[in-house]
Design an enzyme around this catalytic site. Structure first.
Site, PDB file in Angstrom:
ATOM      1  N   HIS A 110       4.526   0.694  12.872  1.00  0.00           N
ATOM      2  CA  HIS A 110       3.635   1.205  13.914  1.00  0.00           C
ATOM      3  C   HIS A 110       3.655   0.200  15.050  1.00  0.00           C
ATOM      4  CE1 HIS A 110       0.393   3.113  15.971  1.00  0.00           C
ATOM      5  NE2 HIS A 110      -0.584   2.336  15.536  1.00  0.00           N
TER       6      HIS A 110
ATOM      7  N   GLN B  82       2.720   2.837   2.330  1.00  0.00           N
ATOM      8  CA  GLN B  82       4.078   2.675   2.838  1.00  0.00           C
ATOM      9  C   GLN B  82       4.810   1.531   2.152  1.00  0.00           C
ATOM     10  OE1 GLN B  82       5.845   4.563   4.899  1.00  0.00           O
ATOM     11  NE2 GLN B  82       4.185   5.990   5.364  1.00  0.00           N
TER      12      GLN B  82
ATOM     13  N   GLY C 273       0.832  -1.194   0.000  1.00  0.00           N
ATOM     14  CA  GLY C 273       0.000   0.000   0.000  1.00  0.00           C
ATOM     15  C   GLY C 273       0.862   1.237   0.000  1.00  0.00           C
TER      16      GLY C 273
END
Length: 334
Positions: free
Chosen positions: A112, A32, A30
């Site tokens: 993340h 990133q 996607g």
């Protein structure tokens, strides 16, 4: 918590050598994923991309010269495995397709901290765990790299089983261009909690509610919805861009004296002590894991409540008025 600033790394502090002879598997392609994969490839790193067999991104990745494998095969191939999949899907995909391919000595990476901080993924013993989180969308990460610059990143090492994790994580950050701008060392916990808080209280939740409340206040008072849209949503970009480029005081220097006086005297009437208390509660819910438990439960229940809220939001008056007005603004598509 400490006010002491974290360590910052730049180009001379990192070396790509730790990645030599290793394969980096990027799981997901996607925003990133495509930027990380292409930047690493252009930095001379051996990259494979892991995608579902029916992924719409498969042809795109292959067209850009990348080797694409199924997720399980890519995870097995990678010495460094970066998981760039939606937070709510990571645990299931980890259990079904990734975990068996992670070997002792591998480096498992994230952009993340959610899955690790909230115990959604439990890496096996002997595996390094790190994070590189660019502070910008993937298209910017890619464009800045191509222009010889970079986007600032956060980095963290959660587990250093081999003794080499920090050097490898820094090498990864260098490979995507992060050290050109600066890489701040943090922890999975701090990255995750500040990221969620920013999204909920300010960037997304706070801003969207503020915009809609302002729009509704003017419309309920009898003003033309188009004027309300311009004043409460459209012109927000001007202010945000000024703050982004110059900070809050730079923005205030650029607006009229009337606007600046209104800013400093009326802003505190909107963001009150009650608002700040609500923000502290939002942060407490993040820190305690309450938000994570709620979000995980929502997904396990099929996301029915989430879908309902999405549907209701699409029908808001501000969306209809905004859609009509944006159709008049040819420069937006440009």
């Amino acid at each position: 918590m400490s006010d002491e600033l974290s360590t910052m790394f730049y180009e001379d502090d990192a070396d790509l050598a730790p990645l030599e002879g290793k394969t980096v598997a990027i799981l997901g392609y996607g925003s990133q994923g495509h930027a990380h994969a292409l930047n690493l490839k252009d930095s001379g790193v051996d990259v494979v991309v892991g995608l579902r067999p029916d992924s719409a991104s498969r042809a795109e990745a292959e067209a850009q010269g990348l080797e694409v494998l199924d997720v399980a095969d890519a995870a097995s191939r990678g010495d460094v495995v970066m998981i760039l999949l939606p937070d709510e899907r990571q645990a299931d995909i980890w259990n079904e397709e990734i975990a068996d391919g992670i070997s002792e000595g591998n480096l498992l990476m994230f952009a993340h901290g959610f899955a690790i901080n909230f115990d959604q993924i439990e890496p096996p013993p002997g595996v390094d765990v790190g994070m590189v989180a660019p502070k910008g969308p993937g298209h910017l990460v890619r464009r800045q790299y191509e222009e010889g610059r970079g986007v600032p990143c956060l980095m963290a090492v959660h587990a250093d089983e081999t003794g080499n994790a920090r050097d490898l994580v820094l090498a990864y950050a260098k490979g995507i261009g992060g050290t050109r701008a600066g890489v701040i060392e943090t922890t999975f916990k701090d990255e995750c909690e500040t990221d969620l808080f920013g999204e909920q209280a300010v960037l997304c939740g706070g801003t969207s509610e503020l915009v809609q409340a302002g729009f509704e206040t003017l419309v309920e008072a009898g003003y033309d919805p188009r004027l309300a849209y311009f004043e409460c949503l459209h012109e927000l970009k001007l202010i945000v861009d000024l703050m982004y480029e110059k900070g809050i005081q730079g923005m205030r220097h650029s607006i009229s004296n009337t606007a600046e006086y209104g800013d400093m005297t009326r802003g505190p009437k909107v963001i009150t002590d009650d608002t700040r208390a609500a923000m502290r509660q939002i942060l407490a819910d993040i820190q305690s894991g309450e938000f994570a438990r709620e979000w995980i439960a929502e997904n396990r229940a099929g996301g029915e409540n989430f879908d309902r809220m999405r549907s209701e939001a699409k029908d808001a008056k501000i969306e209809k008025v905004g859609g009509d007005l944006r159709s008049m603004m040819a420069w937006i598509d440009d």
